[in-house]
Design a protein around this motif. Structure first.
Motif, short mmCIF file in Angstrom:
data_model
loop_
_atom_site.label_atom_id
_atom_site.label_comp_id
_atom_site.label_asym_id
_atom_site.label_seq_id
_atom_site.Cartn_x
_atom_site.Cartn_y
_atom_site.Cartn_z
N GLU A 51 0.93 -1.31 0.15
CA GLU A 51 -0.04 -0.07 0.22
C GLU A 51 0.81 1.25 -0.07
O GLU A 51 0.44 2.32 -0.50
N TYR A 52 2.02 1.40 0.50
CA TYR A 52 2.88 2.47 0.75
C TYR A 52 4.11 2.33 0.21
O TYR A 52 5.05 3.21 0.34
N GLN A 53 4.24 1.55 -0.53
CA GLN A 53 5.70 1.17 -1.08
C GLN A 53 6.05 2.49 -2.13
O GLN A 53 7.04 2.80 -2.33
N HIS A 54 5.11 2.83 -2.87
CA HIS A 54 5.23 3.83 -3.82
C HIS A 54 5.83 5.10 -3.43
O HIS A 54 6.56 5.87 -4.22
N ASN A 99 6.70 -6.68 -5.17
CA ASN A 99 5.58 -6.20 -5.79
C ASN A 99 5.52 -5.94 -7.29
O ASN A 99 6.59 -4.98 -7.61
N PRO A 100 5.00 -6.43 -8.10
CA PRO A 100 5.22 -6.14 -9.46
C PRO A 100 5.08 -4.81 -9.84
O PRO A 100 5.72 -4.25 -10.79
N ALA A 101 4.04 -3.98 -9.10
CA ALA A 101 4.10 -2.29 -9.53
C ALA A 101 5.34 -1.63 -9.26
O ALA A 101 5.41 -0.70 -9.68
N MET A 102 6.27 -2.27 -8.36
CA MET A 102 7.39 -1.73 -8.00
C MET A 102 8.77 -1.96 -8.85
O MET A 102 9.72 -1.43 -8.96
N THR A 103 8.42 -3.01 -9.86
CA THR A 103 9.39 -3.76 -10.68
C THR A 103 10.11 -2.28 -11.51
O THR A 103 11.36 -2.34 -11.91
N ARG A 104 9.53 -1.77 -12.22
CA ARG A 104 9.88 -0.50 -13.19
C ARG A 104 10.96 0.49 -12.41
O ARG A 104 11.80 1.00 -12.84
N GLU A 105 10.02 0.81 -11.11
CA GLU A 105 10.77 1.65 -10.34
C GLU A 105 12.17 1.15 -9.83
O GLU A 105 13.22 1.76 -9.91
N LEU A 106 12.19 -0.16 -9.67
CA LEU A 106 13.76 -0.81 -9.22
C LEU A 106 14.68 -0.87 -10.29
O LEU A 106 15.59 -0.34 -10.17
N LEU A 107 13.92 -1.19 -11.47
CA LEU A 107 14.73 -0.98 -12.62
C LEU A 107 15.30 0.42 -13.01
O LEU A 107 16.58 0.30 -13.42
N ASN A 126 13.19 -10.23 -12.24
CA ASN A 126 13.08 -10.78 -13.67
C ASN A 126 11.82 -11.60 -13.95
O ASN A 126 11.30 -11.57 -14.89
N ASP A 127 11.27 -11.97 -12.69
CA ASP A 127 9.84 -12.46 -12.97
C ASP A 127 8.87 -11.65 -13.37
O ASP A 127 7.79 -12.09 -13.92
N ASN A 128 8.97 -10.47 -12.61
CA ASN A 128 7.92 -9.60 -12.66
C ASN A 128 7.92 -8.59 -14.05
O ASN A 128 7.01 -7.98 -14.30
N PHE A 129 9.10 -8.56 -14.55
CA PHE A 129 9.18 -7.90 -15.91
C PHE A 129 9.34 -8.49 -16.90
O PHE A 129 10.27 -9.50 -17.27
N LYS A 130 8.49 -8.80 -17.83
CA LYS A 130 8.30 -9.15 -19.21
C LYS A 130 9.32 -8.30 -20.27
O LYS A 130 8.84 -7.59 -20.87
N TRP A 131 10.42 -9.12 -20.29
CA TRP A 131 11.38 -8.44 -21.10
C TRP A 131 10.89 -8.07 -22.53
O TRP A 131 11.33 -6.91 -23.30
N GLU A 132 10.58 -9.26 -23.23
CA GLU A 132 9.96 -9.11 -24.65
C GLU A 132 8.93 -8.05 -24.75
O GLU A 132 8.86 -7.26 -25.66
N GLU A 133 7.98 -8.05 -23.78
CA GLU A 133 6.71 -7.21 -23.83
C GLU A 133 7.21 -5.54 -23.71
O GLU A 133 6.59 -4.98 -24.35
N ASN A 134 8.27 -5.46 -22.76
CA ASN A 134 8.54 -3.93 -22.47
C ASN A 134 9.73 -3.51 -23.42
O ASN A 134 10.42 -2.44 -23.14
N GLU A 135 10.16 -4.41 -24.22
CA GLU A 135 11.36 -3.92 -25.26
C GLU A 135 11.14 -2.65 -25.71
O GLU A 135 12.07 -1.80 -25.89
#
Length: 379
Positions: A236-239, A273-281, A313-322
């Motif tokens: 809830e508050y990770q963002h 949390n999959p929603a934080m994957t992009r922020e981590l990358l 790796n599991d949460n980020f779809k590399w091909e889809e987000n290319e």
């Protein structure tokens, strides 16, 4: 009437004096301990109903037993005259009070006793001390008492209902590192509660800034990391920490082993949390991050870091987000993982690690990197 009035004043003075000494003792007894074991933040679930393992101080040394009851010193009131019926009853009541007090002391000497549990009225007085006092030693003693009581689920609700959250949070503005650490410990114990988390979220940015700017590896920094870890157990508050992830990686690279492990617990919460994957990358990572993969690094540090990378790796779809990969800047965690050959060399360097579990985790991580990041290269 004059004699009765004098007796009344003397009795009242003795009662008030004894009560004041007892309250001061309960507040200051924890300061005699050099080491405290408080509820640490973890990546478990928020416990809104059950107890949390917390510290309890026991510095009592009691050599008495029931056979020594007759040796106890009993104070008798002035009106308990020998030879009168009223005096006999008064002396009996005094002996009963002394016995109850002695047994209470024996109970507090037990490691399983509830000696640090304060009543709501006592908690209110302690909160008043925290709110009104400016003396560091009084604040420290009061915060230790609150921290001990906040380790119990039922007291977390009571302290919140008494308005304790903003009172303790106000202490975060102090410059005294000892008092500040104790305030963070109290908030950490209180944060193991969903409603308390909802109210404490307004202080997350302040705690985050103070944690990052505190002296490296200090007690204040570790206490802040534990609080932030507890606050990120749920999604809830990770963002609210998204803009500070780069700073956490910096602390991870520069800190000692204890700081590294605490930062990893926090990052592991975010990585799940999959929603934080992009922020981590997107986070900038030090160039020294790859050097952590070596045989000399602590086993637990390597394993937790690998779990974080696996979750990403599991949460980020590399091909889809290319198509969107150009959004990540140079020096980001994305490029650290994208440079497969460099990363592979670092990881392959510890395949000869003496620990079997580390070898298994490394092999699993390498397989996932090859499968998820470069699926076309395998064709």
């Amino acid at each position: 009437m004059g004699y009765a009035r004098k007796v009344g004043w003397v009795t009242a003075g003795l009662v008030i004096g004894a009560g004041a000494c007892y309250c001061i003792y309960k507040l200051t007894r924890g300061r005699k301990q050099n080491k405290e074991k408080m509820a640490e933040g973890g990546s478990g679930d928020v416990d809104d109903a059950g107890d949390c393992s917390g510290a309890r101080y026991n510095d009592w040394s009691d050599d008495d037993d029931d056979s020594n009851e007759s040796k106890s010193i009993v104070w008798y009131p002035p009106w308990a005259r020998i030879g009168t019926e009223a005096g006999t009853r008064a002396r009996a009541r005094a002996r009963a009070r002394a016995t109850r007090a002695r047994r209470a002391v024996q109970k507090r000497a037990s490691p399983n006793s509830d000696d640090t549990i304060l009543s709501p009225q006592e908690l209110q007085k302690v909160l008043c001390l925290v709110e009104m006092s400016e003396k560091p030693y009084i604040l420290e003693a009061a915060l230790i008492a609150l921290g001990n009581n906040a380790a119990y689920a039922f007291n977390r609700d009571i302290i919140r209902d008494l308005g304790g959250l903003p009172i303790v949070a106000k202490i975060l503005n102090t410059r005294d590192p000892i008092v500040k650490e104790k305030a963070l410990i109290v908030l950490n114990n209180l944060s193991v509660n969903a409603e308390n988390q909802r109210r404490l979220k307004v202080y997350m940015n302040q705690v985050c800034d103070d944690t990052i700017t505190s002296r490296l590896n200090s007690s204040v920094q570790l206490a802040g990391l534990r609080l932030l870890t507890n606050m990120t157990v749920t999604n809830e508050y990770q963002h609210m920490l998204a803009n500070s992830i780069s700073d956490f990686f910096r602390l991870f690279s520069a800190g000692n082993e204890e700081t590294k492990l605490q930062v990893l617990k926090l990052l592991l919460n975010l990585a799940e949390n999959p929603a934080m994957t992009r922020e981590l990358l997107r986070a900038q990572v030090p160039s020294s991050l790859g050097s952590l993969f070596n045989k000399k690094e602590n086993k637990e540090v390597i394993l937790k870091l690998l779990v974080i990378f696996e979750n990403i790796n599991d949460n980020f779809k590399w091909e889809e987000n290319e198509p969107t990969q150009n959004q990540f800047g140079e020096g980001s965690l994305f490029f650290f993982l994208k440079e497969f050959q460099v990363c592979a060399d670092k990881v392959l360097g510890i395949e000869s690690h003496h620990d079997f579990l580390v070898k298994v985790k490394v092999g699993k991580f390498m397989a996932k990197l090859a499968e998820h990041m470069f699926p076309k290269s395998q064709e």
